[in-house]
Design an enzyme around this catalytic site. Structure first.
Site, short mmCIF file in Angstrom:
data_model
loop_
_atom_site.label_atom_id
_atom_site.label_comp_id
_atom_site.label_asym_id
_atom_site.label_seq_id
_atom_site.Cartn_x
_atom_site.Cartn_y
_atom_site.Cartn_z
N SER A 12 35.69 42.95 44.81
CA SER A 12 35.19 44.39 45.10
C SER A 12 35.07 45.06 43.39
O SER A 12 34.59 45.98 43.20
CB SER A 12 35.82 45.18 45.73
N ASP A 230 42.01 33.62 41.17
CA ASP A 230 42.75 34.91 41.05
C ASP A 230 44.25 34.55 41.90
O ASP A 230 45.26 34.89 41.37
CB ASP A 230 42.25 36.01 41.67
#
Length: 452
Positions: A12, A230
């Site tokens: 996002s 990540d």
């Protein structure tokens, strides 16, 4: 002062965070932030990769404007998504998002070619419709793969746009469901049986190694490979010991433990655990849960009427809650998350505070269930849970996690992903000797507090 730049891109939003060693501590400085690169296009969810690359370059330029030139740069992103290039190294678009619905039918089709039991025994990766394997199978069926000559996971693609070099990084590659868990390389048999040409995949490269020299800027820097997934970067910054569990808390909640070998048992398969790659070829034995995505969408549905802290207070003062399956398909990409949760619970008039409190309790209870499964399947007794990432700032969820799991819970560091990215750069540049020393540096540099 030697600077390093972590480009940390979530599903996002993305950030550029500079890091350096000062007085024996790792210091971080966020210098750039961007968002809005996921778009709807003709009914499909796709990544605006032109904007993504443009924003990445703008953040790097900001370093020059600040007079803080990074010696090294590394990129981490979410997993499973990728970009295909043709023989001229031009993009074959669109670059689909894992949230797009195109792969739903592919799961059963692939299962008829390679049963899930056999696939798991090879890769140790959970069954999820968004896995790269299913996306590539769709590309084969549509003809998109026909002209493909190169395959790059999203962080590898960005590194290519910065250097011109093509590398496939290990931790990100493991999210594809195409890496053999034992050999740590592309599984040629899987690719052959699915009709996916092997020539598009390059040799696997480990974290803390060089991609190439930065091109197109007025200064010199070296782009290296972080643990490019990540979560792998976040776990690199987490030190809970052999009997610890981490919860990487962001858009997704990743709950797991770190092992030195994959767990490929029937029990792990049935519980839908995944064995993703980690730094130093460790294995992240974990489960994925929809996490802060629920809160993010509830807040968006209310036109950001409340801050996250205000939403937390609404839940804490709520009259009650009901349990939901936070991983229910209804919550993956609903038009309205509030309406989706109310419909799931069969109460269209449920108050906002009870909806939010239901999410809180359901997430914490889900965490406790996973911790119990880890103990049973991995044959270890968990003594500590370390919550890292942006979600570690949520005091109420931290307390509920301690309450439901009945374990010692530590919260922090908040910037775990960027920190893990940066310590890989410190290892590459030999400013720290290795992973163990880097993790000690993290513990001495950031606030990691016990939840009471």
């Amino acid at each position: 002062m030697t600077w390093h730049l972590a480009i940390d891109i979530g599903a996002s939003s993305g950030r550029h965070i500079l890091g350096c060693l000062k007085d024996g501590k790792l210091c971080l400085e966020e210098i750039y932030r961007f968002e809005d690169y996921l778009v709807q296009d003709n009914g499909s969810l796709i990544w605006n990769i032109e904007k993504l690359v443009s924003e990445v370059k703008a953040g790097i330029e900001k370093c020059a404007k600040l007079g803080k030139i990074p010696s090294t740069i590394a990129i981490d992103t979410w997993g499973v998504d990728y970009v295909l290039l043709d023989k001229n190294k031009e993009e074959i678009l669109p670059a689909f998002s894992y949230r797009d619905s195109r792969t739903f039918a592919a799961v059963d089709e692939v299962g008829k070619i390679i049963p899930q039991e056999e696939l798991y025994a090879k890769t140790g990766i959970q069954k999820a419709n968004f896995n790269t394997l299913y996306q590539l199978y769709c590309d084969k069926k549509s003809g998109k793969l026909d002209k493909a000559e190169f395959f790059l996971m999203m962080p590898d693609y960005i590194a290519f746009k910065l250097t011109g070099e093509i590398k496939n990084e290990y931790t990100e590659a493991t999210t594809t469901n195409l890496i053999n868990a034992e050999t740590k390389t592309w599984d040629g048999e899987i690719l052959d049986r699915l009709g996916i040409k092997k020539s598009i995949f390059s040799e696997i490269s480990p974290p803390c190694t060089k991609v190439g020299a930065l091109r197109g800027f007025d200064f010199d820097s070296t782009v290296i490979l972080a643990p490019s997934h990540d979560t792998a970067s976040a776990v690199a910054a987490c030190s809970t010991g052999d009997n610890g569990v981490y919860i990487s808390s962001g858009t997704w909640s990743l709950i797991g433990t770190e092992n030195l070998s994959p767990v490929l048992s029937k029990e792990a398969l049935e519980a839908n655990f995944t064995n993703e790659g980690g730094i130093n070829y460790r294995y992240r034995f974990l489960k994925n849960f929809i996490g802060m995505w629920l809160f993010q969408n509830i807040r968006k549905n209310m036109n950001k009427k409340y801050s996250y802290d205000e939403m937390m207070n609404l839940a804490m003062n709520s009259a009650g809650f009901e349990e939901i399956d936070t991983n229910a398909p209804e919550f993956v990409a609903p038009e309205n998350m509030l309406d989706a949760i109310r419909a799931y619970l069969g109460n269209e008039k449920m108050s906002v505070d009870i909806v939010i409190n239901s999410v809180y309790h359901s997430l914490a209870k889900a965490y406790a269930g996973v911790v119990e499964e880890i103990e049973n399947i991995s044959k270890k007794t968990v003594d500590t849970i370390n919550i890292v990432g942006g979600g570690s700032k949520d005091e109420y969820l931290n307390k509920l996690t301690a309450q439901y799991t009945k374990k010692k819970v530590l919260a922090g560091p908040v910037e775990a992903t960027a920190t893990g990215n940066l310590i890989s750069q410190l290892i590459y540049s030999k400013e720290v000797k290795g992973l163990e020393e880097a993790r000690e540096l993290v513990k001495s540099s950031f606030s990691i507090r016990e939840v009471e």
